[in-house]
Design a protein around this motif. Structure first.
Motif, mmCIF file in Angstrom:
data_model
loop_
_atom_site.group_PDB
_atom_site.id
_atom_site.type_symbol
_atom_site.label_atom_id
_atom_site.label_comp_id
_atom_site.label_asym_id
_atom_site.label_seq_id
_atom_site.Cartn_x
_atom_site.Cartn_y
_atom_site.Cartn_z
ATOM 1 N N ILE A 86 10.044 -6.574 9.074
ATOM 2 C CA ILE A 86 8.825 -5.851 9.440
ATOM 3 C C ILE A 86 7.629 -6.781 9.294
ATOM 4 O O ILE A 86 7.495 -7.488 8.276
ATOM 5 C CB ILE A 86 8.626 -4.602 8.552
ATOM 6 N N GLU A 87 6.737 -6.797 10.282
ATOM 7 C CA GLU A 87 5.554 -7.650 10.217
ATOM 8 C C GLU A 87 4.664 -7.225 9.054
ATOM 9 O O GLU A 87 4.431 -6.042 8.829
ATOM 10 C CB GLU A 87 4.766 -7.558 11.526
ATOM 11 N N GLU A 88 4.142 -8.206 8.336
ATOM 12 C CA GLU A 88 3.330 -7.920 7.150
ATOM 13 C C GLU A 88 2.110 -7.074 7.489
ATOM 14 O O GLU A 88 1.724 -6.178 6.721
ATOM 15 C CB GLU A 88 2.897 -9.228 6.488
ATOM 16 N N ALA A 89 1.493 -7.339 8.643
ATOM 17 C CA ALA A 89 0.286 -6.599 9.026
ATOM 18 C C ALA A 89 0.558 -5.117 9.242
ATOM 19 O O ALA A 89 -0.353 -4.290 9.139
ATOM 20 C CB ALA A 89 -0.307 -7.209 10.286
ATOM 21 N N LYS A 90 1.786 -4.759 9.536
ATOM 22 C CA LYS A 90 2.144 -3.363 9.788
ATOM 23 C C LYS A 90 2.320 -2.563 8.503
ATOM 24 O O LYS A 90 2.206 -1.341 8.511
ATOM 25 C CB LYS A 90 3.459 -3.276 10.584
ATOM 26 N N ILE A 91 2.620 -3.241 7.422
ATOM 27 C CA ILE A 91 2.998 -2.548 6.184
ATOM 28 C C ILE A 91 1.747 -2.085 5.442
ATOM 29 O O ILE A 91 1.166 -2.804 4.628
ATOM 30 C CB ILE A 91 3.859 -3.467 5.291
ATOM 31 N N GLN A 92 1.297 -0.894 5.778
ATOM 32 C CA GLN A 92 0.106 -0.308 5.177
ATOM 33 C C GLN A 92 0.450 1.088 4.659
ATOM 34 O O GLN A 92 0.655 2.008 5.444
ATOM 35 C CB GLN A 92 -1.020 -0.223 6.217
ATOM 36 N N PHE A 93 0.543 1.238 3.348
ATOM 37 C CA PHE A 93 0.795 2.565 2.785
ATOM 38 C C PHE A 93 0.124 2.683 1.427
ATOM 39 O O PHE A 93 -0.163 1.684 0.756
ATOM 40 C CB PHE A 93 2.299 2.854 2.677
ATOM 41 N N GLN A 94 -0.154 3.915 1.037
ATOM 42 C CA GLN A 94 -0.772 4.206 -0.245
ATOM 43 C C GLN A 94 0.314 4.492 -1.285
ATOM 44 O O GLN A 94 1.077 5.435 -1.139
ATOM 45 C CB GLN A 94 -1.686 5.432 -0.126
ATOM 46 N N CYS A 95 0.382 3.670 -2.299
ATOM 47 C CA CYS A 95 1.331 3.888 -3.392
ATOM 48 C C CYS A 95 0.748 3.258 -4.657
ATOM 49 O O CYS A 95 0.546 2.034 -4.674
ATOM 50 C CB CYS A 95 2.687 3.280 -3.063
ATOM 51 N N PRO A 96 0.425 4.033 -5.650
ATOM 52 C CA PRO A 96 0.657 5.480 -5.779
ATOM 53 C C PRO A 96 -0.179 6.273 -4.773
ATOM 54 O O PRO A 96 -1.302 5.888 -4.458
ATOM 55 C CB PRO A 96 0.209 5.792 -7.207
ATOM 56 N N VAL A 97 0.374 7.381 -4.306
ATOM 57 C CA VAL A 97 -0.352 8.244 -3.393
ATOM 58 C C VAL A 97 -1.144 9.260 -4.209
ATOM 59 O O VAL A 97 -0.727 9.664 -5.291
ATOM 60 C CB VAL A 97 0.612 8.949 -2.417
ATOM 61 N N GLY A 98 -2.309 9.658 -3.689
ATOM 62 C CA GLY A 98 -3.143 10.620 -4.393
ATOM 63 C C GLY A 98 -4.350 9.962 -5.026
ATOM 64 O O GLY A 98 -4.344 8.764 -5.316
ATOM 65 N N LEU A 99 -5.403 10.746 -5.249
ATOM 66 C CA LEU A 99 -6.583 10.239 -5.934
ATOM 67 C C LEU A 99 -6.275 10.053 -7.416
ATOM 68 O O LEU A 99 -5.400 10.723 -7.974
ATOM 69 C CB LEU A 99 -7.746 11.218 -5.756
ATOM 70 N N PRO A 100 -7.002 9.138 -8.079
ATOM 71 C CA PRO A 100 -6.724 8.863 -9.503
ATOM 72 C C PRO A 100 -7.289 9.954 -10.418
ATOM 73 O O PRO A 100 -8.216 9.728 -11.192
ATOM 74 C CB PRO A 100 -7.419 7.518 -9.732
ATOM 75 N N ILE A 101 -6.729 11.146 -10.307
ATOM 76 C CA ILE A 101 -7.156 12.275 -11.136
ATOM 77 C C ILE A 101 -5.918 12.993 -11.663
ATOM 78 O O ILE A 101 -4.844 12.896 -11.081
ATOM 79 C CB ILE A 101 -8.040 13.277 -10.350
ATOM 80 N N GLY A 102 -6.096 13.718 -12.785
ATOM 81 C CA GLY A 102 -5.021 14.551 -13.292
ATOM 82 C C GLY A 102 -3.952 13.784 -14.051
ATOM 83 O O GLY A 102 -4.036 12.580 -14.275
ATOM 84 N N SER A 103 -2.921 14.533 -14.417
ATOM 85 C CA SER A 103 -1.811 13.991 -15.200
ATOM 86 C C SER A 103 -0.574 13.842 -14.322
ATOM 87 O O SER A 103 -0.652 13.944 -13.097
ATOM 88 C CB SER A 103 -1.501 14.947 -16.362
ATOM 89 N N ASN A 104 0.577 13.629 -14.965
ATOM 90 C CA ASN A 104 1.835 13.497 -14.231
ATOM 91 C C ASN A 104 2.541 14.832 -14.016
ATOM 92 O O ASN A 104 3.692 14.862 -13.580
ATOM 93 C CB ASN A 104 2.780 12.544 -14.956
#
Length: 257
Positions: A218-236
């Motif tokens: 997979i081309e490096e420029a294509k690999i765009q994802f949010q991980c961890p997903v979610g805003l930095p709020i709350g607990s686990n």
């Protein structure tokens, strides 16, 4: 099968999935034309999906116009073409075409994985104006989803990813890294990027997934994802993670494209 019934089945199939498409209909015809009044076709982002308005140059020109409508976001359009002067056909007829786009503003969220966080998240998203699809090979977890959520049992994501439109928000929340990877591999094998891709997990997991996607070609420029997903709020806690993810989805949805 009755052609009109077959067309309706295809129309409903795409409508139910929230996938954008254009229906092109011949509303008037004069002289020598390749198709009668009432001829219809469905055009998606990849071109002709079903039906015909006669084939040849007039159909190719109509497909191009339908693709422009899909990319522009317009709701409908009209064309009045002389087949000789406007289309370049030898027959001297004239056609009038109506173009109508469907699933314009549907906010589609596809979630791979039906585990604890998904169960909490779906119940939040269900109160919002969106279409939710959950994909998982486990019937028992899909059965726990609220009524009205589309659920699909798939063992491999390739059976579904290629049906998703570019506007889809994708969440990869499967049982773990080994089942997340094939989903992401299929996502980045598509010709178009998706509006949002989020993966549940840690930064360490994200690094491993990126390394494996690169190794898979997979081309490096294509690999765009949010991980961890979610805003930095709350607990686990699954419910609080769900709130953070829903908030991030709203944040991205309301950003200018």
């Amino acid at each position: 099968m009755d052609p009109s019934r077959e067309f309706l089945d295809r129309f409903l199939h795409r409508t139910d999935r929230g996938l954008p498409f254009v229906v092109v209909t011949i509303v008037d015809a004069q002289g020598s034309v390749p198709q009668d009044v009432g001829g219809k076709m469905i055009v998606t982002e990849t071109g002709l999906d079903f039906g015909t308005i006669g084939g040849g140059k007039v159909e190719a020109k109509a497909i191009d116009q339908a693709l422009q409508i899909l990319s522009s976001g317009a709701q409908h359009d009209f064309a009045d073409w002389n087949l000789k002067s406007d289309v370049g056909m030898t027959c001297g007829g004239r056609v009038k075409l109506f173009f109508e786009r469907f699933n314009i503003s549907t906010w589609s969220i596809n979630i791979f994985g039906a585990g604890h966080v998904t169960q909490a998240l779906v119940r939040l998203l269900f109160t919002l104006p969106c279409k939710i699809t959950c994909i998982d090979p486990r019937d028992d977890w899909l059965a726990k989803l609220p009524a009205g959520v589309e659920s699909i049992r798939l063992v491999h994501p390739k059976d579904y990813v290629n049906q998703m439109s570019a506007d889809t928000f994708v969440l990869c929340m499967t049982r773990g890294h080994t089942s997340d990877f094939p989903v992401l591999q299929e996502i980045y094998s598509q010709q178009h990027p998706f509006r949002f891709v989020g993966v549940i997990g840690s930064r360490a997991k994200a690094a491993v997934l990126r390394k494996e996607l690169l190794a898979a070609g997979i081309e490096e420029a294509k690999i765009q994802f949010q991980c961890p997903v979610g805003l930095p709020i709350g607990s686990n806690h699954p419910g609080e993670i769900a709130v953070s993810i829903a908030a991030q989805l709203l944040q991205v949805r309301d950003q200018p494209k």
